[in-house]
Motif scaffolding. Structure first.
Motif, PDB file in Angstrom:
ATOM      1  N   ASP A 124      52.901  41.375  80.600  1.00 38.68           N
ATOM      2  CA  ASP A 124      52.817  41.779  82.033  1.00 38.68           C
ATOM      3  C   ASP A 124      51.759  42.479  83.014  1.00 38.68           C
ATOM      4  O   ASP A 124      50.175  42.215  82.052  1.00 38.68           O
ATOM      5  N   GLU A 125      51.241  43.154  84.057  1.00 35.46           N
ATOM      6  CA  GLU A 125      49.962  43.341  85.288  1.00 35.46           C
ATOM      7  C   GLU A 125      49.878  43.988  84.132  1.00 35.46           C
ATOM      8  O   GLU A 125      47.805  44.037  84.598  1.00 35.46           O
ATOM      9  N   ASN A 126      49.938  44.695  82.981  1.00 35.31           N
ATOM     10  CA  ASN A 126      49.083  46.130  82.012  1.00 35.31           C
ATOM     11  C   ASN A 126      48.094  45.060  80.907  1.00 35.31           C
ATOM     12  O   ASN A 126      47.638  45.868  80.242  1.00 35.31           O
ATOM     13  N   GLY A 127      48.771  44.239  80.713  1.00 40.71           N
ATOM     14  CA  GLY A 127      48.805  43.479  79.353  1.00 40.71           C
ATOM     15  C   GLY A 127      49.813  44.020  78.331  1.00 40.71           C
ATOM     16  O   GLY A 127      49.509  43.365  77.453  1.00 40.71           O
ATOM     17  N   LEU A 128      50.075  44.617  79.127  1.00 48.90           N
ATOM     18  CA  LEU A 128      51.946  44.898  77.854  1.00 48.90           C
ATOM     19  C   LEU A 128      52.154  43.450  77.306  1.00 48.90           C
ATOM     20  O   LEU A 128      53.303  42.560  78.675  1.00 48.90           O
ATOM     21  N   VAL A 129      52.418  43.640  76.163  1.00 47.45           N
ATOM     22  CA  VAL A 129      53.016  41.978  75.604  1.00 47.45           C
ATOM     23  C   VAL A 129      54.295  42.508  75.740  1.00 47.45           C
ATOM     24  O   VAL A 129      54.378  43.321  74.126  1.00 47.45           O
ATOM     25  N   SER A 130      55.782  41.391  75.758  1.00 47.12           N
ATOM     26  CA  SER A 130      57.236  42.043  75.176  1.00 47.12           C
ATOM     27  C   SER A 130      57.408  40.490  74.487  1.00 47.12           C
ATOM     28  O   SER A 130      57.463  38.729  75.587  1.00 47.12           O
ATOM     29  N   VAL A 131      58.913  40.689  73.940  1.00 43.40           N
ATOM     30  CA  VAL A 131      59.518  39.654  73.667  1.00 43.40           C
ATOM     31  C   VAL A 131      61.389  39.469  74.063  1.00 43.40           C
ATOM     32  O   VAL A 131      61.420  40.464  74.456  1.00 43.40           O
ATOM     33  N   GLU A 132      61.153  38.594  75.208  1.00 41.75           N
ATOM     34  CA  GLU A 132      62.689  38.314  75.872  1.00 41.75           C
ATOM     35  C   GLU A 132      63.261  37.295  74.741  1.00 41.75           C
ATOM     36  O   GLU A 132      63.451  36.350  74.745  1.00 41.75           O
ATOM     37  N   GLN A 133      64.612  37.714  75.024  1.00 42.78           N
ATOM     38  CA  GLN A 133      65.691  36.891  74.747  1.00 42.78           C
ATOM     39  C   GLN A 133      66.563  36.328  75.494  1.00 42.78           C
ATOM     40  O   GLN A 133      66.785  36.749  76.440  1.00 42.78           O
ATOM     41  N   ILE A 134      66.689  34.727  76.480  1.00 43.22           N
ATOM     42  CA  ILE A 134      67.099  33.973  77.189  1.00 43.22           C
ATOM     43  C   ILE A 134      67.380  33.704  76.530  1.00 43.22           C
ATOM     44  O   ILE A 134      67.373  32.137  76.424  1.00 43.22           O
ATOM     45  N   GLY A 135      68.709  33.241  77.222  1.00 43.21           N
ATOM     46  CA  GLY A 135      69.787  32.138  77.806  1.00 43.21           C
ATOM     47  C   GLY A 135      69.139  30.904  78.114  1.00 43.21           C
ATOM     48  O   GLY A 135      69.439  30.989  79.789  1.00 43.21           O
ATOM     49  N   LEU A 136      68.885  29.264  77.633  1.00 39.07           N
ATOM     50  CA  LEU A 136      68.785  28.505  78.419  1.00 39.07           C
ATOM     51  C   LEU A 136      69.922  27.449  78.618  1.00 39.07           C
ATOM     52  O   LEU A 136      70.011  27.056  77.514  1.00 39.07           O
ATOM     53  N   ALA A 137      69.233  26.270  79.456  1.00 42.50           N
ATOM     54  CA  ALA A 137      70.471  25.106  79.513  1.00 42.50           C
ATOM     55  C   ALA A 137      69.563  24.176  78.879  1.00 42.50           C
ATOM     56  O   ALA A 137      70.128  23.378  78.573  1.00 42.50           O
ATOM     57  N   GLY A 138      68.563  24.101  78.674  1.00 43.65           N
ATOM     58  CA  GLY A 138      67.364  23.348  78.364  1.00 43.65           C
ATOM     59  C   GLY A 138      65.718  23.953  78.434  1.00 43.65           C
ATOM     60  O   GLY A 138      65.526  24.412  78.986  1.00 43.65           O
ATOM     61  N   GLU A 139      65.292  22.161  77.405  1.00 45.81           N
ATOM     62  CA  GLU A 139      63.942  23.598  77.692  1.00 45.81           C
ATOM     63  C   GLU A 139      62.576  22.003  76.984  1.00 45.81           C
ATOM     64  O   GLU A 139      63.717  21.550  75.731  1.00 45.81           O
ATOM     65  N   SER A 140      61.904  21.742  77.693  1.00 38.82           N
ATOM     66  CA  SER A 140      61.129  20.878  77.203  1.00 38.82           C
ATOM     67  C   SER A 140      59.570  21.161  76.341  1.00 38.82           C
ATOM     68  O   SER A 140      58.816  21.767  76.349  1.00 38.82           O
ATOM     69  N   TRP A 141      59.849  21.110  74.504  1.00 39.42           N
ATOM     70  CA  TRP A 141      58.652  21.299  73.746  1.00 39.42           C
ATOM     71  C   TRP A 141      57.153  20.383  74.136  1.00 39.42           C
ATOM     72  O   TRP A 141      57.886  18.567  73.353  1.00 39.42           O
ATOM     73  N   GLY A 142      56.453  20.172  73.521  1.00 41.66           N
ATOM     74  CA  GLY A 142      55.307  19.535  73.991  1.00 41.66           C
ATOM     75  C   GLY A 142      54.952  19.141  71.859  1.00 41.66           C
ATOM     76  O   GLY A 142      53.951  18.126  71.507  1.00 41.66           O
ATOM     77  N   ASN A 143      56.092  19.485  71.104  1.00 40.19           N
ATOM     78  CA  ASN A 143      55.827  18.835  69.739  1.00 40.19           C
ATOM     79  C   ASN A 143      57.181  17.666  70.088  1.00 40.19           C
ATOM     80  O   ASN A 143      57.317  17.391  68.250  1.00 40.19           O
ATOM     81  N   GLY A 144      57.044  16.695  70.910  1.00 35.67           N
ATOM     82  CA  GLY A 144      58.092  15.801  70.567  1.00 35.67           C
ATOM     83  C   GLY A 144      59.552  16.177  70.481  1.00 35.67           C
ATOM     84  O   GLY A 144      60.342  15.166  70.459  1.00 35.67           O
ATOM     85  N   ARG A 145      59.915  17.264  70.732  1.00 33.86           N
ATOM     86  CA  ARG A 145      61.242  17.206  71.357  1.00 33.86           C
ATOM     87  C   ARG A 145      61.637  18.233  72.889  1.00 33.86           C
ATOM     88  O   ARG A 145      61.137  19.038  73.637  1.00 33.86           O
ATOM     89  N   ILE A 146      62.932  18.134  72.655  1.00 29.37           N
ATOM     90  CA  ILE A 146      63.526  18.571  73.566  1.00 29.37           C
ATOM     91  C   ILE A 146      64.784  18.852  73.817  1.00 29.37           C
ATOM     92  O   ILE A 146      65.993  18.267  72.266  1.00 29.37           O
ATOM     93  N   VAL A 147      65.602  20.419  74.091  1.00 25.00           N
ATOM     94  CA  VAL A 147      66.388  20.993  73.179  1.00 25.00           C
ATOM     95  C   VAL A 147      67.337  20.691  75.148  1.00 25.00           C
ATOM     96  O   VAL A 147      66.939  21.316  75.571  1.00 25.00           O
TER      97      VAL A 147
END
Length: 270
Positions: A124-147
């Motif tokens: 966030d704008e204050n530099g706080l790091v959070s991990v959010e669980q998100i439901g996805l339809a697709g994702e392209s990864w840089g290591n040779g994979r697509i989900v």
């Protein structure tokens, strides 16, 4: 005697180097199976409106794509030809009329039965790091994979007028990343093309951000306003599914995408 062994070794090495190329060509030019054609006709309405010459190109690309890429089912999904052909058909739509290495860096496609959960780190704008669980339809990864989510693949393929297609979106990211950076600027045909690309895409991206901020509707999905890489993926979806609207409302954007993809989808009868 040593010369004989050396010559024999060279021959064996040549065969080993040529064999994968031979297998790739054999797979590419194999007769396109009738059941695969039926899958495209049933699951991919855009296939039905393609000119015959482009259909033939697509058959060759799909043959090669399925031969060269690995498909992995996730969460007890049963991998079938229907899944492979439906995904490959849409992915290869982006390669028609183009010199292509057929997503050379892509090795694997992971397919879930429905939307999958992914952990995303946010700062966030204050530099706080959070991990959010998100439901996805697709994702392209840089290591040779697509989900991909199979449910969303089918929905995106069967509705060709809504401008939402997860396969076109994620494979546009793959094209974008071929130069080593996913930034909304894929490889172009010539060095001179980058100047026009940057000018048009920057202007249109800024306009979409402006419209989104004011709550104004656009032919493109607002998600494209998030960053240049997403803008390229979103306008790719729009280009293929809403070509007439895109050409009418954003003629420069349509033309620069037509020059990149080497097709004119507004001429196809949707």
């Amino acid at each position: 005697m040593n010369a004989v062994f050396i010559t024999f070794g060279v021959i064996i090495l040549s065969i080993l180097l040529f064999l994968p190329v031979y297998k790739d060509r054999k797979a590419r030019f194999a007769p396109f199976p009738a059941p695969w054609r039926e899958i495209l006709e049933r699951n991919m309405p855009l296939y039905l409106v393609l000119p015959d010459e482009l259909k033939m190109q697509l058959h060759l690309l799909v043959n090669s794509f399925i031969h060269r890429k690995n498909f992995y089912p996730c969460q007890d999904l049963e991998m079938t030809d229907e899944i492979k052909v439906t995904i490959a058909g849409q992915a290869c739509l982006l390669l028609l009329n183009r010199k292509t290495s057929e997503y050379a860096k892509l090795k694997s496609i992971l397919v879930y039965p429905a939307a999958f959960i992914a952990a995303h780190t946010q700062v966030d704008e204050n530099g706080l790091v959070s991990v959010e669980q998100i439901g996805l339809a697709g994702e392209s990864w840089g290591n040779g994979r697509i989900v991909l989510s199979w449910d969303d693949v089918k929905k995106g393929a069967r509705n060709i007028h809504d401008g939402h297609n997860v396969v076109l979106h994620e494979f546009a990211h793959q094209l974008d990343s071929e130069d080593g950076s996913t930034n909304g600027a894929p490889y172009l045909d010539s060095p001179n093309a980058y100047q026009s690309w940057a000018k048009v895409m920057s202007k249109e991206f800024a306009q979409l951000q402006h419209n989104h901020m004011l709550g104004l509707k656009s032919v493109m999905d607002d998600y494209g306003a998030s960053e240049p890489a997403e803008f390229f993926a979103v306008v790719t979806e729009t280009f293929f599914e809403k070509p007439a609207q895109l050409k009418h409302k954003h003629p420069e954007l349509y033309q620069i995408l037509a020059a990149y993809y080497h097709v004119q989808p507004d001429e196809w009868q949707h």
